[in-house]
Design a protein around this motif. Structure first.
Motif, PDB file in Angstrom:
ATOM      1  N   SER A 131       7.722   2.057  -0.828  1.00 42.90           N
ATOM      2  CA  SER A 131       6.648   1.126  -1.188  1.00 42.90           C
ATOM      3  C   SER A 131       5.804   1.654  -2.354  1.00 42.90           C
ATOM      4  CB  SER A 131       5.743   0.854   0.022  1.00 42.90           C
ATOM      5  OG  SER A 131       5.257   2.048   0.580  1.00 42.90           O
ATOM      6  N   ASP A 132       5.938   2.920  -2.677  1.00 41.87           N
ATOM      7  CA  ASP A 132       5.217   3.549  -3.791  1.00 41.87           C
ATOM      8  C   ASP A 132       6.227   4.435  -4.529  1.00 41.87           C
ATOM      9  OD1 ASP A 132       3.135   4.528  -5.438  1.00 41.87           O
ATOM     10  OD2 ASP A 132       2.768   6.214  -4.082  1.00 41.87           O
ATOM     11  N   CYS A 188      -2.156   8.407   2.125  1.00 36.47           N
ATOM     12  CA  CYS A 188      -0.852   9.028   1.866  1.00 36.47           C
ATOM     13  C   CYS A 188      -0.942  10.030   0.721  1.00 36.47           C
ATOM     14  CB  CYS A 188       0.190   7.963   1.539  1.00 36.47           C
ATOM     15  SG  CYS A 188       0.687   6.926   2.924  1.00 36.47           S
ATOM     16  N   ARG A 247      -6.516   1.634   1.325  1.00 37.66           N
ATOM     17  CA  ARG A 247      -6.965   2.890   1.946  1.00 37.66           C
ATOM     18  C   ARG A 247      -5.799   3.693   2.488  1.00 37.66           C
ATOM     19  NH1 ARG A 247     -11.015   1.547   6.536  1.00 37.66           N
ATOM     20  NH2 ARG A 247      -9.508  -0.140   6.790  1.00 37.66           N
ATOM     21  N   TYR A 248      -4.790   3.013   2.996  1.00 33.71           N
ATOM     22  CA  TYR A 248      -3.670   3.734   3.590  1.00 33.71           C
ATOM     23  C   TYR A 248      -2.820   4.411   2.519  1.00 33.71           C
ATOM     24  CZ  TYR A 248      -5.094   0.902   7.611  1.00 33.71           C
ATOM     25  OH  TYR A 248      -5.822   0.306   8.605  1.00 33.71           O
ATOM     26  N   LEU A 249      -2.699   3.784   1.354  1.00 38.27           N
ATOM     27  CA  LEU A 249      -2.007   4.449   0.248  1.00 38.27           C
ATOM     28  C   LEU A 249      -2.824   5.641  -0.235  1.00 38.27           C
ATOM     29  CD1 LEU A 249       0.307   4.559  -1.768  1.00 38.27           C
ATOM     30  CD2 LEU A 249      -0.965   2.976  -3.226  1.00 38.27           C
ATOM     31  N   TYR A 306      -8.475   8.483   8.477  1.00 36.02           N
ATOM     32  CA  TYR A 306      -8.929   8.296   7.098  1.00 36.02           C
ATOM     33  C   TYR A 306     -10.382   8.745   6.956  1.00 36.02           C
ATOM     34  CZ  TYR A 306     -10.312   5.870   2.805  1.00 36.02           C
ATOM     35  OH  TYR A 306     -10.806   5.570   1.560  1.00 36.02           O
ATOM     36  N   GLU A 360      -2.791  -2.304   2.720  1.00 41.06           N
ATOM     37  CA  GLU A 360      -4.184  -1.849   2.696  1.00 41.06           C
ATOM     38  C   GLU A 360      -4.318  -0.643   1.745  1.00 41.06           C
ATOM     39  OE1 GLU A 360      -7.820  -0.971   2.754  1.00 41.06           O
ATOM     40  OE2 GLU A 360      -7.266  -2.712   3.995  1.00 41.06           O
ATOM     41  N   THR A 405       0.901  -3.528   5.707  1.00 39.40           N
ATOM     42  CA  THR A 405      -0.394  -4.187   5.518  1.00 39.40           C
ATOM     43  C   THR A 405      -0.817  -4.299   4.063  1.00 39.40           C
ATOM     44  OG1 THR A 405      -1.661  -2.123   5.673  1.00 39.40           O
ATOM     45  CG2 THR A 405      -1.153  -3.283   7.751  1.00 39.40           C
ATOM     46  N   TYR A 448       0.996   1.316   5.571  1.00 44.84           N
ATOM     47  CA  TYR A 448       0.694   0.791   4.230  1.00 44.84           C
ATOM     48  C   TYR A 448       1.724  -0.261   3.813  1.00 44.84           C
ATOM     49  CZ  TYR A 448       0.519   0.356  -0.797  1.00 44.84           C
ATOM     50  OH  TYR A 448       0.485  -0.171  -2.066  1.00 44.84           O
ATOM     51  N   SER A 449       3.006  -0.001   4.076  1.00 45.55           N
ATOM     52  CA  SER A 449       4.040  -0.963   3.668  1.00 45.55           C
ATOM     53  C   SER A 449       3.899  -2.289   4.420  1.00 45.55           C
ATOM     54  CB  SER A 449       5.433  -0.379   3.887  1.00 45.55           C
ATOM     55  OG  SER A 449       5.730  -0.254   5.266  1.00 45.55           O
ATOM     56  N   LYS A 493      -3.896   0.612  13.381  1.00 43.67           N
ATOM     57  CA  LYS A 493      -4.869   0.585  12.291  1.00 43.67           C
ATOM     58  C   LYS A 493      -6.140   1.347  12.675  1.00 43.67           C
ATOM     59  CE  LYS A 493      -5.426  -3.488  10.342  1.00 43.67           C
ATOM     60  NZ  LYS A 493      -5.520  -4.968  10.234  1.00 43.67           N
TER      61      LYS A 493
END
Length: 388
Positions: free
Chosen positions: A114-115, A56, A51-53, A12, A49, A47, A44-45, A5
């Motif tokens: 996850s998206d 991406c 921000r991580y998406l 990020y 979170e 947590t 992202y998958s 992280k």
């Protein structure tokens, strides 16, 4: 997790908040740097979170970055997603560097799970189909001197199938198998495993070769010459690929335990859905692919009715499975389903014909063929040739 992280939080800050260019952060039109998409999507998958998406999506957007006249870097972005959606030709995408491109496609598949943006899956399917149809060696690997080749141009010499390309091709194929359940992906996993992945490691020393040529000999722990120190990117990729084999040897397809690769050992699987899932162990004995006679012992927790699925290899005409004197043969989809009440001690006897056949080399400039037995491409032995 905390270390991961913190690393992604730093990236990020640099590439999303401060808007530094990912494309200009690395070679190969940015594809080397943007391959970080895979671990960020995994994070992202795990947590959730936001921000991580966002990161991406920023990585994917960076593929479209235009040239920057204020820097020495004048090439446009790799347009990876849009190119593969428009024409699906990996040779005509970015700079056709195979390892980096496949690494980014793996990231797209991880993100898709996850998206679920349909564009991500379609682009990966288009790329996979193009490679399998136009740029795949009969040994189940791709690339020559690390790049995707022109349509049906597959030189057999020294620089065939970079090990990192072999492993990322396995990873992409594995993701597509899990997402779609289509048997063609399981077929390719088998071919690549037996002919490029395992062939890249010395049976004597465990050393890894960078390329797996179709002619000549392999240089272990080297590129086209010996390396000092004796390590390369492929030195880590090939063992990583070998460690993946249990993850695609068997699994569950739509609630059905499925044996997809006939690897001896215990396959601990499940049948059913959700809270109704129940365990079953399939124990495979035999010496495949040296022989095609296998036994599968079925061990459910208690007697129960459920289907077991067996993959029928595309080349295995005459494949059959026998349970209690009843013979089951393949249907059109090559996923043979045996639906019955199973009890401990039940056994499936499988017979896979391993006829030797000739397979044309796909290079359009050559008139050559290989002898193939079952999933294995055979090799000539120069010692025998010299004695003859």
């Amino acid at each position: 997790m905390e270390a991961s992280k913190r690393a992604v939080n730093l990236m990020y800050e640099l590439f999303v908040v401060q808007r530094r260019s990912l494309r200009l952060a690395s070679a190969h039109m940015g594809m080397a740097a943007t391959s970080v998409l895979e671990p960020v999507a995994h994070l992202y998958s795990l947590t959730g979170e936001p921000r991580y998406l966002e990161f991406c999506h920023a990585i994917i957007d960076s593929w479209e970055d235009p040239s920057d006249p204020e820097t020495w870097m004048y090439e446009d972005g790799c347009r990876l997603l849009t190119s593969l959606l428009e024409h699906g030709n990996v040779y005509a995408t970015a700079n056709r560097k195979a390892y980096e491109m496949l690494s980014n496609l793996i990231g797209l598949m991880v993100l898709y799970r996850s998206d679920p943006d349909q564009r991500y899956l379609t682009a990966c399917q288009n790329a996979w189909r193009d490679i399998a149809t136009n740029r795949l060696y009969l040994t189940g690997t791709a690339s020559y001197f690390e790049q995707f080749t022109q349509d049906h141009r597959l030189p057999p010499g020294k620089a065939v199938g970079e090990g990192c390309v072999t492993v990322t091709w396995l990873q992409l194929t594995h993701h597509l198998l899990e997402v779609t359940g289509e048997v063609q992906y399981a077929d390719e996993l088998e071919r690549t495993t037996y002919n490029s992945l395992l062939a890249a490691q010395s049976p004597h020393s465990g050393e890894v070769t960078y390329f797996v040529p179709l002619v000549g000999h392999k240089d272990y722990n080297g590129h086209d010459v010996k390396l000092t120190p004796q390590i390369s990117c492929c030195s880590s990729s090939i063992p990583r690929g070998i460690a993946m084999i249990p993850t695609f040897a068997s699994g569950t397809l739509n609630g059905r335990p499925a044996l997809l690769q006939y690897i001896p050992g215990q396959h601990a699987l499940f049948y059913g859905h959700g809270n109704d899932r129940k365990p079953v162990i399939l124990t495979v004995t035999g010496d495949y692919p040296h022989t095609g006679d296998l036994k599968i012992n079925v061990e459910p927790h208690e007697p129960d009715r459920f289907p077991i699925v067996l993959r029928v290899p595309v080349w295995a005409d005459g494949f059959e499975a026998v349970v209690d004197g009843k013979t089951y043969t393949a249907r059109g989809d090559r996923l043979l389903e045996i639906d019955r009440t199973w009890s401990r001690g039940d056994r499936i006897q499988v017979k896979i014909p391993l006829k030797i056949r000739t397979v044309r080399h796909a290079d359009k400039t050559m008139d050559a063929a290989a002898f193939v037995r079952g999933p294995q491409v055979l090799a000539t032995d120069t010692t025998i040739d010299e004695c003859g």
